[in-house]
Design an enzyme around this catalytic site. Structure first.
Site, PDB file in Angstrom:
ATOM      1  NE  ARG A  46     -71.581 -76.290 -41.738  1.00 22.46           N
ATOM      2  CZ  ARG A  46     -72.446 -76.139 -41.284  1.00 22.46           C
ATOM      3  NH1 ARG A  46     -72.346 -74.656 -41.428  1.00 22.46           N
ATOM      4  NH2 ARG A  46     -74.077 -75.958 -40.750  1.00 22.46           N
ATOM      5  CE1 TYR A  98     -51.529 -83.659 -56.926  1.00 21.46           C
ATOM      6  CE2 TYR A  98     -53.953 -82.408 -56.692  1.00 21.46           C
ATOM      7  CZ  TYR A  98     -53.359 -83.471 -56.347  1.00 21.46           C
ATOM      8  OH  TYR A  98     -53.064 -85.125 -55.482  1.00 21.46           O
ATOM      9  CG  ASP A 170     -51.004 -75.094 -56.190  1.00 20.76           C
ATOM     10  OD1 ASP A 170     -51.015 -75.467 -55.489  1.00 20.76           O
ATOM     11  OD2 ASP A 170     -51.707 -75.917 -56.643  1.00 20.76           O
ATOM     12  CE  LYS A 195     -49.952 -83.594 -52.005  1.00 23.24           C
ATOM     13  NZ  LYS A 195     -49.901 -82.195 -52.794  1.00 23.24           N
TER      14      LYS A 195
END
Ligand SMILES: *Cc1c(COP(=O)(O)O)cnc(C)c1O
Length: 379
Positions: A46, A98, A170, A195
């Site tokens: 982690r 978004y 972003d 993306k």
């Protein structure tokens, strides 16, 4: 190192064990210690994993930052940024954010006492009107989804600096190939690496990149404390995808331009949204902060018929009707019935999301086939 070399080598070193050219997939949760605390920099996955670390260095290199962080999704990356805030803090963001970010802000973090202002940012000076002594974050997306609105990052950065507010961008739609927000004065760059960075529609992932060490340390602390990390297999897929980012983007831009110009001249098309057009609002800003204009395009058809738009996306054969964007394959979407269906019609239409609006993520197939597909579908 130039960008086209960084996609392949940025932040990477050869594997120390066997000289593997690709970073090995360290599919392990933990690491042997010779004595309590005696380890090679890795204790628990982690916190750190060598495959993820290689990817985080690649992210940092691509955005000209110093520190990269990889998350389980784009939204997990944004979630980590919001955890920098406290109750009473205020955030200024765009009114065509978004949808998933809007949901996270307005339905999760608003409940924790953080106040959000969703404002028009086509004129970036507008941001300053909403600054109060509690403003801690300006969150910008450019180009926006699905209207391809362009926000002036340099102007937003100068307002942020003046008032000592963090500016986050972003950069999912543009990618670091087209636009590097840290160079324009932003403090944090975020990606839905799902993306274009991944580029092959086969992984969900998020990224943050920063220059400042203190900010990076706070974000690493949040990443480890909240634990929304990505696994080593996904990290490997991302590293593999990034190696062709520059060649993919070059083709996305060429095909995007061809499709935008075809649609612009189509008698049944009403309006085409693509930042490369001189008539696109803030085209000059796009030209100055982006290297090219990308492969995301939205358009409306004459008569503004919901049924007609649905027929077009159903008739498309090479453009697959699907959520998401940025992969090698072309996708289409109908925001009014898909991504933005939960927003009341009048609200939607205020931002331009009318019934006939169709969004295209133009892939890297042969552009003649893409144009032929649109020709037969629009009729
Ligand atoms: C997809 C997307 C996100 C969310 O990323 P996930 O990887 O789906 O969590 C955030 N911002 C933009 C602009 C996106 O397109």
């Amino acid at each position: 190192m130039k960008f086209n070399t960084k996609t392949i080598h940025g932040g990477q070193e050869h594997d120390k064990a066997y000289g593997a050219v690709m970073p090995p997939i360290y599919q392990t949760s933990t690491y042997a210690q010779s004595t309590p605390g005696g380890h090679k920099g890795f204790e628990y996955s982690r916190t750190h994993n060598p495959t993820r670390s290689a990817l985080e260095k690649s992210f940092a290199s691509l955005e000209n930052g110093n520190y990269g962080l990889a998350f389980a999704s784009g939204l997990a990356a944004i979630d980590a940024v919001l955890k920098l805030l406290r109750p009473g803090d205020e955030v200024i963001s765009t009114n065509d954010l978004y949808g998933g970010s809007y949901r996270l802000f307005s339905q999760i973090y608003a409940n924790f006492g953080i106040k959000f202002h969703f404002i028009g940012m086509k004129n970036a000076e507008n941001i300053e009107t909403f600054v109060t002594k509690n403003t801690k974050l300006i969150w910008v997306e450019t180009p926006t989804n699905p209207m391809l609105n362009i926000i002036d990052i340099k102007k937003a950065a100068s307002i942020a600096k003046k008032h000592q507010i963090l500016l986050g961008v972003d950069n999912t739609f543009a990618t670091p190939y087209l636009q590097q927000p840290l160079e324009l004065g932003a403090d944090i760059v975020m990606h839905s690496a799902t993306k274009y960075l991944g580029g092959h529609s086969d992984v969900i992932m998020g990224a943050l990149v920063v220059k400042n060490k203190e900010l990076a340390d706070r974000l690493y602390f949040i990443q480890n404390s909240s634990g929304a990390v990505c696994g080593p297999q996904d990290s490997f897929l991302l590293l593999r995808g990034i190696k062709t980012l520059h060649v993919r983007m070059e083709r996305h831009c060429v095909n995007g331009r061809a499709v935008a110009e075809y649609l612009e001249n189509h008698p049944k098309v009403e309006k085409v949204y693509w930042p490369g057009f001189k008539h696109h609002t803030n085209h000059e800003v796009a030209k100055s902060q982006m290297k090219d204009f990308g492969g995301m395009i939205s358009f409306t058809t004459k008569g503004n018929s919901y049924e007609k738009a649905k027929k077009i996306v159903e008739n498309l054969k090479i453009f697959t009707l699907a959520e998401s964007l940025g992969g090698v394959e072309s996708l289409s979407g109908h925001p009014a019935s898909m991504t933005h269906a939960s927003i009341p019609k009048e609200e939607r239409e205020k931002t331009g999301i009318v019934d006939s609006l169709i969004r295209l993520s133009v892939g890297i197939e042969d552009k003649d086939d893409l144009i032929e597909d649109l020709r037969q579908a629009i009729g």
